[in-house]
Design a protein around this motif. Sequence first.
Motif, PDB file in Angstrom:
ATOM      1  N   ALA A   1       0.842  -1.198   0.000  1.00 41.24           N
ATOM      2  CA  ALA A   1       0.000   0.000   0.000  1.00 41.24           C
ATOM      3  C   ALA A   1       0.872   1.241   0.000  1.00 41.24           C
ATOM      4  O   ALA A   1       1.985   1.240   0.536  1.00 41.24           O
ATOM      5  CB  ALA A   1      -0.930   0.009   1.212  1.00 41.24           C
ATOM      6  N   VAL A   2       0.373   2.297  -0.602  1.00 37.66           N
ATOM      7  CA  VAL A   2       1.063   3.586  -0.628  1.00 37.66           C
ATOM      8  C   VAL A   2       0.589   4.397   0.573  1.00 37.66           C
ATOM      9  O   VAL A   2      -0.611   4.587   0.774  1.00 37.66           O
ATOM     10  CB  VAL A   2       0.776   4.349  -1.934  1.00 37.66           C
ATOM     11  N   LEU A   3       1.534   4.859   1.390  1.00 39.28           N
ATOM     12  CA  LEU A   3       1.194   5.625   2.587  1.00 39.28           C
ATOM     13  C   LEU A   3       1.221   7.134   2.350  1.00 39.28           C
ATOM     14  O   LEU A   3       0.498   7.874   3.004  1.00 39.28           O
ATOM     15  CB  LEU A   3       2.165   5.273   3.725  1.00 39.28           C
ATOM     16  N   THR A   4       2.068   7.581   1.437  1.00 41.55           N
ATOM     17  CA  THR A   4       2.163   9.013   1.145  1.00 41.55           C
ATOM     18  C   THR A   4       0.866   9.496   0.510  1.00 41.55           C
ATOM     19  O   THR A   4       0.372   8.895  -0.449  1.00 41.55           O
ATOM     20  CB  THR A   4       3.344   9.292   0.196  1.00 41.55           C
ATOM     21  N   GLU A   5       0.311  10.557   1.053  1.00 35.08           N
ATOM     22  CA  GLU A   5      -0.985  11.038   0.577  1.00 35.08           C
ATOM     23  C   GLU A   5      -0.842  12.064  -0.547  1.00 35.08           C
ATOM     24  O   GLU A   5      -1.641  12.081  -1.479  1.00 35.08           O
ATOM     25  CB  GLU A   5      -1.779  11.639   1.738  1.00 35.08           C
ATOM     26  N   ALA A   6       0.163  12.930  -0.437  1.00 34.16           N
ATOM     27  CA  ALA A   6       0.317  13.997  -1.435  1.00 34.16           C
ATOM     28  C   ALA A   6       1.056  13.466  -2.658  1.00 34.16           C
ATOM     29  O   ALA A   6       2.275  13.596  -2.781  1.00 34.16           O
ATOM     30  CB  ALA A   6       1.060  15.185  -0.826  1.00 34.16           C
TER      31      ALA A   6
END
Length: 252
Positions: A173-178
Motif C-alpha cells: 500500500a502507498v502511505l504518502t498522501e500527497a
Amino acid sequence: MCPLWRLLILLGLLALPLAPHKQPWPGLAQAHRDNKSTLARIIAQGLIKNNAESRIQNIHFGDRLNALAQVAPGMVGWLISGRKHQQQQESSINITNMQLDYGGIQMSFHKEWFSANISLEFDLELRPPFDNIIKMCAHMSIVVELWLEKDEFGRRHLVIGKCDAEPSSVHVAVLTEAIPPKMKQFLHNLKDNLQKVLPQPVESQVCPLIGEILGQLDVKLLKNLIEQEAAYEPTHHESSQPSACQAGEPPS
C-alpha cells in the motif's frame, strides 16, 4: 539422555526471559508466555537469535529495480530507463521499520507433518532522483511445511518442504498522501509489481533459517513435540484484525 529429560531441559530453557537488547518490540516476552505451541516458541527464539529482521531489512533492491524496469514500464522503468548511472544509484527502495510477528506464529499438525505460518510487515521508502520520498508498506505471511520421513533403515529425519509467501497475504500500500496526479498511475504499476517481486528475497532469508532452527533439534524430541502439540492443537486459530498496511489503499 532419555527424550523426557531432553524435553524437560528444553522447556526450562524456553522459560528463561529474553535479553532486553534482543527484544524486537514491546510485549514480545508476554506473547511468548501466552503462546501454547512450544515449536512456535522455538522458531520465534531462533529467528530472534539469528537476527531475521535485520537480514530482511538489509535486502538490496537495486538489481530487482533494474529487472522491474525491463518487464514493467511503470514507475520503476520511468525512474531508471534513460537516466545516467549516478541518477540510477540515487533511485532506490529501502526497507525500514521491519516487524516480524514472533508472538503470532501459527502452527498446524497432522500426524508427523506440520506447518508454520509467520507474518511480517515492513515499510518501504522509494527515493526518486527528484521530488520527495514516497512511503509505502508491505505485508505478507510465509508458510513453511515440514515433516518427519523414514529412510531405508527406519530412521526418521526432518524434511523441509514448500516454503513461500501465501499469494493472498501479500499486500503493498502507498502511505504518502500527497501524490502528484501524473505519478498515480506509475505508483499503481509499481505497487502491483512489488507484490510480485518482494516475496522471493524475503523467503530467501526466512526459509533457510527455519530449516536451520528446527534441524538442530533431536529428531526423537521433535517427534514427541509434534505428537503432543497435535493432540492439543486448537480446532481454530484466533483471527487478528487486519493491520494498517493490509487495510491500506493507495491514494485516490
